[in-house]
Every structure is written in C-alpha cells, then in structure tokens.
Design an enzyme around this catalytic site. Structure first.
Site, PDB file in Angstrom:
ATOM      1  N   ASP A   1     -20.875   3.646  10.362  1.00  0.00           N
ATOM      2  CA  ASP A   1     -21.298   3.344   8.994  1.00  0.00           C
ATOM      3  C   ASP A   1     -21.895   4.593   8.358  1.00  0.00           C
ATOM      4  OD1 ASP A   1     -22.811   2.476   6.691  1.00  0.00           O
ATOM      5  OD2 ASP A   1     -22.694   0.440   7.471  1.00  0.00           O
TER       6      ASP A   1
ATOM      7  N   ASP B   1       0.821  -1.218   0.000  1.00  0.00           N
ATOM      8  CA  ASP B   1       0.000   0.000   0.000  1.00  0.00           C
ATOM      9  C   ASP B   1       0.850   1.261   0.000  1.00  0.00           C
ATOM     10  OD1 ASP B   1      -2.317  -1.468   0.071  1.00  0.00           O
ATOM     11  OD2 ASP B   1      -3.101  -0.548   1.894  1.00  0.00           O
TER      12      ASP B   1
ATOM     13  N   GLY C   1     -15.863   2.781  -0.924  1.00  0.00           N
ATOM     14  CA  GLY C   1     -17.278   2.518  -0.677  1.00  0.00           C
ATOM     15  C   GLY C   1     -18.137   3.759  -0.556  1.00  0.00           C
TER      16      GLY C   1
END
Length: 398
Positions: free
Chosen positions: A283, A148, A331
């Site tokens: 979330d 990464d 996302g």
C-alpha cells in the site's frame, strides 16, 4: 433523472464491483462492491446518495449470487432506477487483437473472450462468469463488453512487437497489448478539454498509478506506446508486481535456487514491487508513512518506484515529438502529492516546475494543474472508467 442508465460490472476472481451510471453525466446512482467470494464471510457493500449499506451474501457465495442480490435486494428498493437501466456494461481486461473496440455481447464475443483467457487467466474467466450471471438476471437487456486492451490497438508494430522470433507473434499472438486502456482513453480526452485543445491535436503522457500501474503515450487521441505488455506484469514497479526485470532472472531462480515456474510467477506478481522491496506493505500510503519515519525499505521502494516511473515518462516523449501535458491518475496518481513532486523533480530536464499549493489542492477527487505557468503542464485528472463503459454501452445501442 436521466433515462440513460447503465449497470457497469467489473468482475474479479473473488470480487465484483458494480455501479449504475448516468451515461450522459458520469454520475453514479448506486455503486458498490461484493467481495470475499468462496469464503465464509462473503459480503456486499453499496452506497446510495452518500448513504452506505452492507450485507452478508452467505457462506461460499460468488458472482451469480452477488448479481441476484443486486437485482432483488438493492434494485428492488429503487424500482424507478431499475426501470431506466438500458444496458449492462462489462469491463473485460483482455481482448487480444480480436477486439479493437467495445462490442455487444453475443455467443461469438463470449467465445472470443474465452480464446483470450490464456492471456489473462485471472481476469477473463471471472468476466465470463459475471457476463453469464448478468445474462441470467437481466435476460431482456443488451450486454456490452468494453476491453482494457482495445485502446492500445492503435500502437504501431515497432511499439508492440517483441524482439523475439517474429513467428511467436504471427502464430501465437505474443506481443505487447497493454492494459488500463479505458482509463488512459478517459484521462487523455479530459486533458484535451482542460488544455482547450482538439483531441486530434493533443499529445499527452498518462500515468495511471494504483496497485497496478502503467504509462501510455497518447498522440492525437490514440495510444502509440504503453508500459504493460503481454500481461500486466511488464513495465513500472507496482504494488506487488516487479515490472521490468532481466528475463534471465527467471532461469536463475529455477536452475540455481530451486523455484518452480509457478513459484516464480507468484513471486513476480504477488510478492514483488513495493511489497517486495520494502518488506513492509504494498500500500503506497504505508510506504509513504514508512518513508516519513525513516524506514529504509520504504524509502528505497519509494525511490525505485519514482525513478522507474520518471524514466518511462521521459522515454515516451520519443513517440510523441511534442508533449502538451503529463497527466497523473489512479489512486496513487490522484492522491500522492509526494510521489508527483518526486517524479517531476526527476524530470528536471523537461523544466517541470511544481507549484506546491496546486499540487496539494489536486487530491481526493480534485482535478487541476500542479505545475507553475512558467513551464510544461502536469495535471491531475481523476479517472472514471465506469463512465466510459456506460457511454460505450449506450452508443452501441443507437
């Protein structure tokens, strides 16, 4: 079917994501997730041609058992796919300054990943477990590590050196490393294609937004600055991470409020961010629902998240000099038209003009421009880190 298949493994501390990727097209033949390692309900889920399957792994099982299940129970049903796997590609979070590109794994690479474990104590040890499990199950296949941090090794010193005594960098490697490099590499490359430009002549700002989030300035295909630092804690507001704070808060918590350093670390990494501000959830979908219902904490969390993100994006025009596109991915970046609109409205000084229809359309895996043709370009590009890992694995075998 292609004969350029790569098994991509992404090992977390208590889970293992896997996918068999066609390195030429990016299509996945089989993909899945093994989770709840070390618990009684350890299990594995996978998908083949749109069909979903699930099985228990057995109580207290972990990475080795998961890899063995993939080999025997899943690939055993698809011998034609198994026969075409050319390599195993491993996502590795931290490569420090030692690894500036992907490498074929040998004993020296394993030692290097171990050396970097102090910089990613939750991730690198898990990657090593996965690597060793894969070596045991696939003794005849080459293993490749994709880091990464590697993409960010092109940053200049002015971007990665902290304003601490320089010897801390020189002697201990304390500096900005950045994360999500594989994602930023992929979407910046795809952005150049979408713009019809050569990568070497393309300047973009990439916002990878998920439970972990980072922004990177990419100039001519190279990372020149990024928001995450020595660890993934620095930078943006995230699901449970605080991002940038006054470092003296740590001493206030310890000296005045009686926290231990371990408790502070847990607080900043696992109890802060959207969860901490909203006192509701980490979330983003739940945050947006709370915002729509007038929940005060959710509203504040959403506003702080967008404001911090917009400030970072604006500041990253400095190293670029010219901005060809702002790219949303991850996302949240790929699916939240609300957050994208709020961020672009905060960037009014750059004359971004949201196209509501385009913004609505660019969700759920759909790529596209989300601004009008009257001003700067902002677009959504779904990330595909697994494809990059598969490509790197195959290219290293040539």
């Amino acid at each position: 079917m292609s004969n350029k298949l790569v098994l991509v493994l992404n090992c977390g501390s208590s889970s293992l994501k896997f996918a068999i990727i066609d390195a030429l097209t990016g299509d996945d033949q089989i993909s899945g997730l093994a989770e709840c390692f070390g618990l009684e309900d350890s299990r594995i889920k996978w998908k083949v041609d749109g069909n979903k399957f699930e099985s228990k792994l057995g109580a207290f099982t972990a990475h080795r058992e998961a890899v063995e299940f993939i080999v025997k129970e899943i690939l055993g049903q698809y011998p034609d796919v198994a026969a075409q796997i050319q390599a195993i590609g491993h996502r590795v979070v931290h490569g420090g300054e030692k690894f500036t590109h992907s490498v074929v794994i040998d004993d020296s690479v394993i030692a290097g990943i171990e050396d970097c474990a102090a910089l990613a104590p939750l991730h690198n040890p898990a990657h090593l477990i996965g690597i060793r499990a894969a070596q045991a199950s696939f003794p005849g296949l080459p293993q490749v590590a994709v880091f990464d941090t590697a993409f960010h090794q092109t940053m200049p010193e002015r971007a990665f050196v902290y304003a601490l005594p320089y010897k801390l960098y020189r002697e201990h490697g304390i500096r900005r490393y950045g994360m999500h490099g594989t994602s930023h590499l992929f979407v910046s490359r795809e952005a150049a294609k979408a713009l019809g430009k050569e990568l070497a002549d393309t300047n973009v700002i990439c916002a990878h937004l998920g439970n972990g989030a980072s922004v990177t300035a990419v100039k001519g295909g190279k990372s020149v600055d990024t928001s995450m630092g020595l660890t993934p804690l620095e930078g943006l507001v995230m699901g449970t991470r605080c991002g940038d704070i006054d470092p003296s808060i740590i001493y206030h918590l310890v000296d005045r409020l009686g926290y231990t350093l371990d408790e502070v670390n847990n607080l900043m990494n696992k109890q802060s961010g959207l969860l901490g501000i909203s006192e509701l959830t980490n979330d983003c979908r739940g945050i947006e629902e709370g915002y729509a219902e007038g929940h005060k904490g959710a509203t504040l969390a959403l506003e702080i998240f967008c404001y911090r993100l917009a400030k970072y994006i604006a500041s990253y025009t400095v190293p670029l000099g010219r901005l060809d596109a702002l790219v949303f991915t991850g996302g949240i970046g790929e699916n939240s038209d609300l957050i994208r609109e709020k961020v672009l409205n905060l960037l009014a000084i750059f004359n971004f003009e949201v196209d509501p229809a385009r913004n609505q359309a660019a969700r759920f895996g759909n790529q596209g421009q989300i601004t009008t043709d009257n001003g700067p370009v902002a677009m959504v590009i779904p990330t595909n880190e697994e494809w990059v890992i598969a490509e790197d694995a195959v290219s290293l075998l040539k």
